[in-house]
Design a protein around this motif. Structure first.
Motif, PDB file in Angstrom:
ATOM      1  N   GLY A 197     -15.247  13.251   7.402  1.00  0.00           N
ATOM      2  CA  GLY A 197     -15.140  14.345   6.451  1.00  0.00           C
ATOM      3  C   GLY A 197     -13.796  15.047   6.517  1.00  0.00           C
ATOM      4  O   GLY A 197     -13.700  16.235   6.245  1.00  0.00           O
ATOM      5  N   ARG A 198     -12.756  14.299   6.874  1.00  0.00           N
ATOM      6  CA  ARG A 198     -11.421  14.892   7.006  1.00  0.00           C
ATOM      7  C   ARG A 198     -10.440  14.213   6.057  1.00  0.00           C
ATOM      8  O   ARG A 198     -10.564  13.031   5.758  1.00  0.00           O
ATOM      9  N   TYR A 199      -9.460  15.004   5.643  1.00  0.00           N
ATOM     10  CA  TYR A 199      -8.369  14.511   4.805  1.00  0.00           C
ATOM     11  C   TYR A 199      -7.132  14.338   5.666  1.00  0.00           C
ATOM     12  O   TYR A 199      -6.912  15.101   6.617  1.00  0.00           O
ATOM     13  N   TYR A 200      -6.308  13.336   5.300  1.00  0.00           N
ATOM     14  CA  TYR A 200      -5.133  13.003   6.104  1.00  0.00           C
ATOM     15  C   TYR A 200      -3.922  12.715   5.227  1.00  0.00           C
ATOM     16  O   TYR A 200      -4.050  12.123   4.152  1.00  0.00           O
ATOM     17  N   HIS A 201      -2.763  13.102   5.727  1.00  0.00           N
ATOM     18  CA  HIS A 201      -1.500  12.659   5.149  1.00  0.00           C
ATOM     19  C   HIS A 201      -1.187  11.310   5.790  1.00  0.00           C
ATOM     20  O   HIS A 201      -1.358  11.150   7.005  1.00  0.00           O
ATOM     21  N   ILE A 202      -0.744  10.346   5.006  1.00  0.00           N
ATOM     22  CA  ILE A 202      -0.318   9.060   5.569  1.00  0.00           C
ATOM     23  C   ILE A 202       1.162   9.203   5.900  1.00  0.00           C
ATOM     24  O   ILE A 202       1.984   9.414   5.019  1.00  0.00           O
TER      25      ILE A 202
ATOM     26  N   PRO B 227       0.800  -1.224   0.000  1.00  0.00           N
ATOM     27  CA  PRO B 227       0.000   0.000   0.000  1.00  0.00           C
ATOM     28  C   PRO B 227       0.833   1.275   0.000  1.00  0.00           C
ATOM     29  O   PRO B 227       0.283   2.368   0.082  1.00  0.00           O
ATOM     30  N   HIS B 228       2.154   1.163  -0.094  1.00  0.00           N
ATOM     31  CA  HIS B 228       3.026   2.331   0.031  1.00  0.00           C
ATOM     32  C   HIS B 228       2.797   3.401  -1.035  1.00  0.00           C
ATOM     33  O   HIS B 228       3.223   4.536  -0.874  1.00  0.00           O
ATOM     34  N   ALA B 229       2.144   3.053  -2.125  1.00  0.00           N
ATOM     35  CA  ALA B 229       1.865   4.042  -3.168  1.00  0.00           C
ATOM     36  C   ALA B 229       0.855   5.081  -2.674  1.00  0.00           C
ATOM     37  O   ALA B 229       0.822   6.194  -3.170  1.00  0.00           O
ATOM     38  N   TYR B 230       0.049   4.718  -1.687  1.00  0.00           N
ATOM     39  CA  TYR B 230      -0.961   5.629  -1.161  1.00  0.00           C
ATOM     40  C   TYR B 230      -0.332   6.507  -0.083  1.00  0.00           C
ATOM     41  O   TYR B 230       0.198   6.014   0.905  1.00  0.00           O
ATOM     42  N   ASN B 231      -0.413   7.819  -0.267  1.00  0.00           N
ATOM     43  CA  ASN B 231       0.192   8.741   0.694  1.00  0.00           C
ATOM     44  C   ASN B 231      -0.822   9.740   1.257  1.00  0.00           C
ATOM     45  O   ASN B 231      -0.462  10.645   2.002  1.00  0.00           O
ATOM     46  N   TYR B 232      -2.080   9.560   0.901  1.00  0.00           N
ATOM     47  CA  TYR B 232      -3.109  10.515   1.302  1.00  0.00           C
ATOM     48  C   TYR B 232      -4.410   9.745   1.483  1.00  0.00           C
ATOM     49  O   TYR B 232      -4.664   8.761   0.776  1.00  0.00           O
ATOM     50  N   ALA B 233      -5.247  10.182   2.429  1.00  0.00           N
ATOM     51  CA  ALA B 233      -6.488   9.453   2.703  1.00  0.00           C
ATOM     52  C   ALA B 233      -7.593  10.418   3.119  1.00  0.00           C
ATOM     53  O   ALA B 233      -7.330  11.542   3.550  1.00  0.00           O
ATOM     54  N   ARG B 234      -8.808   9.940   2.995  1.00  0.00           N
ATOM     55  CA  ARG B 234      -9.980  10.670   3.480  1.00  0.00           C
ATOM     56  C   ARG B 234     -10.859   9.685   4.212  1.00  0.00           C
ATOM     57  O   ARG B 234     -11.254   8.657   3.651  1.00  0.00           O
ATOM     58  N   ILE B 235     -11.144   9.980   5.471  1.00  0.00           N
ATOM     59  CA  ILE B 235     -12.081   9.147   6.228  1.00  0.00           C
ATOM     60  C   ILE B 235     -13.455   9.772   6.019  1.00  0.00           C
ATOM     61  O   ILE B 235     -13.725  10.884   6.484  1.00  0.00           O
ATOM     62  N   GLN B 236     -14.291   9.068   5.293  1.00  0.00           N
ATOM     63  CA  GLN B 236     -15.589   9.589   4.888  1.00  0.00           C
ATOM     64  C   GLN B 236     -16.464   9.966   6.086  1.00  0.00           C
ATOM     65  O   GLN B 236     -17.116  11.012   6.074  1.00  0.00           O
ATOM     66  N   ALA B 237     -16.484   9.135   7.115  1.00  0.00           N
ATOM     67  CA  ALA B 237     -17.347   9.370   8.269  1.00  0.00           C
ATOM     68  C   ALA B 237     -16.991  10.658   9.003  1.00  0.00           C
ATOM     69  O   ALA B 237     -17.856  11.284   9.623  1.00  0.00           O
TER      70      ALA B 237
ATOM     71  N   ASP C  87      -0.382   5.255   9.936  1.00  0.00           N
ATOM     72  CA  ASP C  87      -0.442   6.387  10.854  1.00  0.00           C
ATOM     73  C   ASP C  87      -0.802   7.614  10.030  1.00  0.00           C
ATOM     74  O   ASP C  87      -0.113   7.943   9.063  1.00  0.00           O
ATOM     75  N   LEU C  88      -1.888   8.273  10.411  1.00  0.00           N
ATOM     76  CA  LEU C  88      -2.395   9.414   9.665  1.00  0.00           C
ATOM     77  C   LEU C  88      -2.223  10.705  10.459  1.00  0.00           C
ATOM     78  O   LEU C  88      -2.215  10.681  11.684  1.00  0.00           O
ATOM     79  N   GLN C  89      -2.131  11.819   9.734  1.00  0.00           N
ATOM     80  CA  GLN C  89      -2.094  13.150  10.346  1.00  0.00           C
ATOM     81  C   GLN C  89      -3.052  14.037   9.567  1.00  0.00           C
ATOM     82  O   GLN C  89      -2.954  14.129   8.348  1.00  0.00           O
ATOM     83  N   VAL C  90      -3.985  14.681  10.268  1.00  0.00           N
ATOM     84  CA  VAL C  90      -5.005  15.475   9.582  1.00  0.00           C
ATOM     85  C   VAL C  90      -4.364  16.587   8.744  1.00  0.00           C
ATOM     86  O   VAL C  90      -3.360  17.180   9.127  1.00  0.00           O
ATOM     87  N   ASP C  91      -4.933  16.803   7.582  1.00  0.00           N
ATOM     88  CA  ASP C  91      -4.556  17.920   6.723  1.00  0.00           C
ATOM     89  C   ASP C  91      -5.610  18.993   6.978  1.00  0.00           C
ATOM     90  O   ASP C  91      -6.685  18.993   6.377  1.00  0.00           O
ATOM     91  N   ALA C  92      -5.315  19.894   7.911  1.00  0.00           N
ATOM     92  CA  ALA C  92      -6.289  20.887   8.359  1.00  0.00           C
ATOM     93  C   ALA C  92      -6.728  21.822   7.235  1.00  0.00           C
ATOM     94  O   ALA C  92      -7.908  22.168   7.143  1.00  0.00           O
ATOM     95  N   LEU C  93      -5.801  22.230   6.372  1.00  0.00           N
ATOM     96  CA  LEU C  93      -6.166  23.158   5.303  1.00  0.00           C
ATOM     97  C   LEU C  93      -7.135  22.541   4.306  1.00  0.00           C
ATOM     98  O   LEU C  93      -8.042  23.203   3.810  1.00  0.00           O
TER      99      LEU C  93
END
Length: 113
Positions: free
Chosen positions: A65-70, A53-63, A83-89
């Protein structure tokens, strides 16, 4: 269990950009303790440790409504952990875009003695 959209996405640090179409959407679960701003999620991929799964570097948890950097991927037996970190912007771009904000900057320095 909740759905997570995974992306391969590149953006500048101060960008509110968001990706358009997810590369894949998978059902995941949160690892306890769960922090909504920097969660660790677990998922089972076909192929187990052989899956990559290393090709994926970004995620969105639908429930949420936030985007995350992996930040990192780990293989733990039959599961993968991310391990995710929210992308606040990106997560709050609508609210931020509707604001009229002025930032004042001062170059004044002083002696603290």
């Amino acid at each position: 269990m909740f759905n997570v959209d995974f992306y391969t996405f590149s953006k500048k640090a101060r960008s509110t950009g968001i990706p358009s179409t997810p590369a894949i959407t998978l059902s995941c679960r949160g690892k306890n303790p769960f922090d909504i701003l920097s969660p660790t999620i677990q998922l089972q991929l076909t192929g187990g440790a052989a899956a990559d799964p290393h090709a994926y570097n970004y995620a969105r948890i639908q429930a949420f409504g936030r985007y995350y950097h992996i930040r990192t991927w780990r293989n733990v037996g039959p599961l993968w952990e991310a391990d995710l970190q929210v992308d606040a912007l990106a997560s709050w771009r609508t609210q931020l875009g509707g604001q009229s904000i002025y930032v004042y900057r001062s170059a004044y320095s002083y002696d603290i003695h």
